[in-house]
Design an enzyme around this catalytic site. Structure first.
Site, PDB file in Angstrom:
ATOM      1  N   HIS A 218       0.855  -1.191   0.000  1.00  0.00           N
ATOM      2  CA  HIS A 218       0.000   0.000   0.000  1.00  0.00           C
ATOM      3  C   HIS A 218       0.888   1.236   0.000  1.00  0.00           C
ATOM      4  CE1 HIS A 218       0.835  -1.102   4.170  1.00  0.00           C
ATOM      5  NE2 HIS A 218       0.765   0.180   4.462  1.00  0.00           N
ATOM      6  N   CYS A 274       9.497  19.428  13.425  1.00  0.00           N
ATOM      7  CA  CYS A 274       8.266  20.005  12.865  1.00  0.00           C
ATOM      8  C   CYS A 274       8.364  20.076  11.335  1.00  0.00           C
ATOM      9  CB  CYS A 274       8.033  21.404  13.428  1.00  0.00           C
ATOM     10  SG  CYS A 274       6.659  22.257  12.612  1.00  0.00           S
ATOM     11  N   HIS A 291       2.315  22.247  19.168  1.00  0.00           N
ATOM     12  CA  HIS A 291       2.927  23.088  18.147  1.00  0.00           C
ATOM     13  C   HIS A 291       2.312  22.814  16.767  1.00  0.00           C
ATOM     14  CE1 HIS A 291       6.048  25.377  16.084  1.00  0.00           C
ATOM     15  NE2 HIS A 291       6.223  24.343  15.293  1.00  0.00           N
ATOM     16  N   GLU A 295       0.644  25.515  14.330  1.00  0.00           N
ATOM     17  CA  GLU A 295       1.083  25.681  12.937  1.00  0.00           C
ATOM     18  C   GLU A 295      -0.126  25.556  11.997  1.00  0.00           C
ATOM     19  OE1 GLU A 295       3.902  26.636  11.903  1.00  0.00           O
ATOM     20  OE2 GLU A 295       5.634  25.530  12.674  1.00  0.00           O
TER      21      GLU A 295
HETATM   22 ZN    ZN Z   1       6.867  24.351  13.386  1.00  0.00          ZN
HETATM   23 ZN    ZN Z   2       1.482   1.581   5.947  1.00  0.00          ZN
END
Ligand code: ZN
Ligand code: ZN
Ligand code: ZN
Length: 323
Positions: A218, A274, A291, A295
């Site tokens: 997949h 991030c 966070h 964002e």
């Molecule tokens: Zn960030």
């Molecule tokens: Zn997977």
């Protein structure tokens, strides 16, 4: 086992509760066969995968049919049955999948084998099926499942250029679907993601896990917000945000470390970064989650929220008008 040897169907009357017993007009069960050499023994084989069953245990065989050959259903005619199993048995094509009836890892099998029966399927044709990931780790998260037996049962990191050409249309379909679904739910404030092309190029990723948990190949196609209740721990985040996730464009990858090393290196010991601003959150998952929400809210506004706000205003107006 002698593949050319004569096989014959065993007589076994259907009962109303059997989901897997398909009979020809004479009432013979056709999905199981017995070898001549076993004529006197109580041993039958599944015609499709050659799994051996000792004794005519209906529950066991029924369970096998439901899990491993979900194409077979109640109400199927003998001709439909023959049509579906027309591709003749290829020795060892099934490997050990035929013994995994109890495993959670075969959960994608029905989508590969009989997508036409499953209403939650988003798109399918002879090449691939596209579905929602049942545990989305981002706002939009889809799976593209190749339907060829060989590709579906090969390791996803071996997907080569030939296979990629076959599946590219489906990957692109899922990417565009990310966009159309996302903009139904959110208004985009971030100018750099406002245009479809930029959104697809910078905010949608596709690829595979170097150690997948599901047996059928997949390909994940998803937005890169990781703004989801289903994102619950470091493993979830890192499996899509470290080299554990292999981008579609980088396939095939042929010399990978072993599964254990991959998970040590990229899931357990990899620092969480991030995807928007590259701040390193190291091991602080709760902080990262907060966070990510900030964002997200900085860039996108829920249309649902707006609708609710509009409604609130109009009902307030009505209230003031009435009074
Ligand atoms: Zn960030
Ligand atoms: Zn997977
Ligand atoms: Zn079987």
């Amino acid at each position: 086992m002698d593949e050319c040897g004569p096989i014959y169907v065993i007589e076994w009357k259907e009962s109303p509760g059997d989901q897997w017993t398909i009979s020809d007009k004479s009432g013979f069960t056709t999905h199981l066969f017995k070898l001549n050499e076993d004529a006197n023994k109580d041993i039958v084989y599944c015609k499709h995968c050659r799994k051996q069953f000792i004794g005519k245990n209906r529950d066991l065989i029924g369970f096998h049919m439901n899990k491993i050959h979900p194409q077979i259903t109640t109400g199927m005619t003998y001709n439909q049955y023959l049509q579906i199993f027309k591709p003749t048995y290829v020795p060892n094509a099934h490997g050990d999948e035929k013994n995994r009836e109890n495993s959670f890892s075969i959960g994608l099998r029905p989508y590969v084998l009989c997508p036409e029966r499953l209403p939650e399927v988003l798109y399918f044709d002879d090449i691939a099926t596209i579905i929602h990931d049942k545990f989305p780790k981002s706002e939009e998260h889809f799976l593209v499942l190749p339907r060829s037996h060989k590709i579906s049962n090969s390791h996803p990191t071996t997907i080569d250029n030939g296979i990629k050409v076959q599946l590219q249309w489906h990957i692109d379909w899922a990417k565009r679907f990310c966009w159309t679904q996302f903009i139904k739910k959110y208004d985009i404030k971030d100018i750099s993601l406002k245009e479809k092309e930029a959104f697809l190029a910078n905010f949608v990723q596709s690829g595979v896990h170097s150690t997948p948990s599901m047996a059928n190949t997949h390909i994940h196609v998803m937005t890169r917000d990781f703004h989801s209740k289903k994102l619950k721990h470091k493993k979830h985040f890192n499996s899509f945000n470290s080299p554990f996730f292999i981008p579609w464009d980088e396939l095939p990858v042929l010399d990978l470390p072993g599964d254990k090393e991959l998970s040590e290196r990229y899931i357990k010991n990899f620092e969480m970064i991030c995807p928007y601003c590259s701040t390193n959150f190291k091991n602080r998952f709760a902080k990262l989650k907060e966070h990510l929400a900030d964002e997200f809210n900085m860039r996108f506004v829920s249309k649902k929220g707006l609708i609710t706000a509009d409604r609130a205003i109009s009902s307030f107006n009505r209230f003031t008008n009435d009074s």
